[in-house]
Scaffold this motif. Structure first.
Motif, short mmCIF file in Angstrom:
data_model
loop_
_atom_site.label_atom_id
_atom_site.label_comp_id
_atom_site.label_asym_id
_atom_site.label_seq_id
_atom_site.Cartn_x
_atom_site.Cartn_y
_atom_site.Cartn_z
N GLU A 187 -3.39 6.39 -6.94
CA GLU A 187 -2.85 6.48 -5.66
C GLU A 187 -4.09 6.45 -4.65
O GLU A 187 -5.17 7.53 -4.91
N TYR A 188 -4.46 5.73 -3.96
CA TYR A 188 -5.57 5.58 -2.91
C TYR A 188 -6.89 5.95 -3.65
O TYR A 188 -7.81 6.61 -3.40
N LYS A 233 0.44 3.06 -3.59
CA LYS A 233 -0.63 3.89 -3.38
C LYS A 233 -1.95 3.16 -3.68
O LYS A 233 -2.69 3.96 -4.26
N LYS A 274 -5.34 1.07 -1.97
CA LYS A 274 -6.35 0.77 -0.93
C LYS A 274 -6.35 -0.59 -0.65
O LYS A 274 -5.62 -1.68 -1.58
N HIS A 275 -6.64 -0.89 0.71
CA HIS A 275 -6.65 -2.62 1.13
C HIS A 275 -7.50 -3.16 0.23
O HIS A 275 -7.19 -4.34 -0.11
N LYS A 326 0.81 -1.27 -0.04
CA LYS A 326 0.10 0.16 0.18
C LYS A 326 0.90 1.24 0.11
O LYS A 326 0.55 2.42 -0.54
N GLN A 327 2.14 1.46 0.62
CA GLN A 327 2.80 2.36 0.66
C GLN A 327 3.76 2.62 -0.64
O GLN A 327 3.89 3.80 -1.07
#
Length: 323
Positions: A239-240, A161, A163-164, A157-158
């Motif tokens: 990203e996210y 970027k 989401k779970h 995730k880092q």
């Protein structure tokens, strides 16, 4: 002291005269009797068709769906995937044999599916020849013995970027090998890089645009931004849950710098200068081979070619001297 009891039909508390009384009144007893008969009729009505189908060898897709306890569309899907044989007798009639349904179940025993718990089997075929005769292919299957390196879920995730929920869905969809240690999921580094990574160095791209910014900047319909970027292989990153596209690649593809270049002019400008229709301009561009560059929805014409052609037309009197 009189005994009280709760009615088995309406739930009302009443005083009972005997230990066998279940209902508060004869009306509740009749209603309970009718309700019991109705349940029996409904059960026979639902089980009856299935019992009749047990005696039939050839079934339509609707009857096969009743026998399987699924929808008719799922029966069509089984036939399309080749799991269930069917015979088409006409354009509106297709039948399935009950014995084929039993064979389908016998050939597919239940196995518990653990998503991405093990790498896929690698199947290798070896062909051997004896003289001029070719023996049958001998297939050997074995699990890959490759030692995998793993990312933790937080590292994925880092780095990428995401989401779970997107990580879990992508791992399941692409069958990424994973393991669970002390309540945490670890994903194969090799497979994660192949799914989320890219051959382009994203760190070298400085400026990024959201889909709305792309639509406003380049005049592209917002619903067509994704397909346009995919068709022209424009680098993107996620990203996210939000997608961004490379601004430099869009600028290079859309050639926005030409809009401010004095060496080019638009079709509308040629219309205003020489009083021609768009149809006439398109014909002249095609016949006189005027250099044309497409920038988004606009066609830019080389100004020197336009002036040369218009001077020729003016010399032969095709354009009035006022223009």
């Amino acid at each position: 002291m009189p005994k009280t009891r709760k009615c088995a039909y309406c739930g009302k508390v009443f005083t009972t005269n005997s230990g066998m009384q279940k209902y508060c009144s004869e009306e509740c007893a009749e209603k309970a009797k009718e309700s019991k008969k109705k349940r029996q009729r409904d059960f026979l009505r639902s089980v009856g068709p299935v019992m009749e189908l047990q005696q039939q060898e050839y079934l339509t897709f609707s009857k096969a769906a009743i026998l399987l306890g699924c929808t008719r569309q799922y029966v069509y899907k089984l036939v399309e995937q080749g799991k269930l044989p069917a015979s088409r007798l006409s354009s509106r009639m297709a039948l399935v044999r009950r014995s084929d349904i039993e064979k389908m179940f016998a050939a597919n025993p239940y196995n518990r599916v653990l998503p991405c718990s093990k790498p896929k089997k690698t199947i290798s075929k070896k062909k051997t020849f004896v003289g001029d005769k070719k023996q049958k292919d001998q297939s050997t299957s074995s699990y890959s013995d490759e030692v995998l390196e793993y990312y933790s879920g937080e590292e994925v995730k880092q780095i990428y970027k995401v989401k779970h929920s997107w990580l879990y869905a992508s791992a399941k969809r692409h069958q990424i090998p994973m393991c669970r240690i002390a309540g945490r999921n670890y994903y194969s580094k090799k497979h994660i890089d192949a799914v989320f990574g890219t051959t382009i160095d994203l760190d070298a791209i400085v400026e990024w645009l959201s889909p709305q910014e792309v639509a406003n900047r380049y005049g592209i319909n917002l619903t067509a931004v994704r397909s346009y970027a995919h068709r022209h292989k424009i680098p993107s990153k996620r990203e996210y849950g939000h997608t961004y596209y490379s601004q430099s690649h869009f600028d290079e593809l859309r050639r926005t710098d030409l809009l401010s270049d004095e060496n080019y002019c638009t079709v509308e400008q040629v219309q205003q200068l020489y009083g021609l229709t768009k149809a006439n301009i398109c014909h002249i561009v095609k016949v006189k081979h005027i250099e044309k560059t497409k920038v988004g929805r606009l066609n830019l014409l080389l100004r020197s070619d336009v002036e040369r052609v218009m001077e020729e037309r003016k010399s032969v009197g095709m354009i009035p001297s006022g223009f």
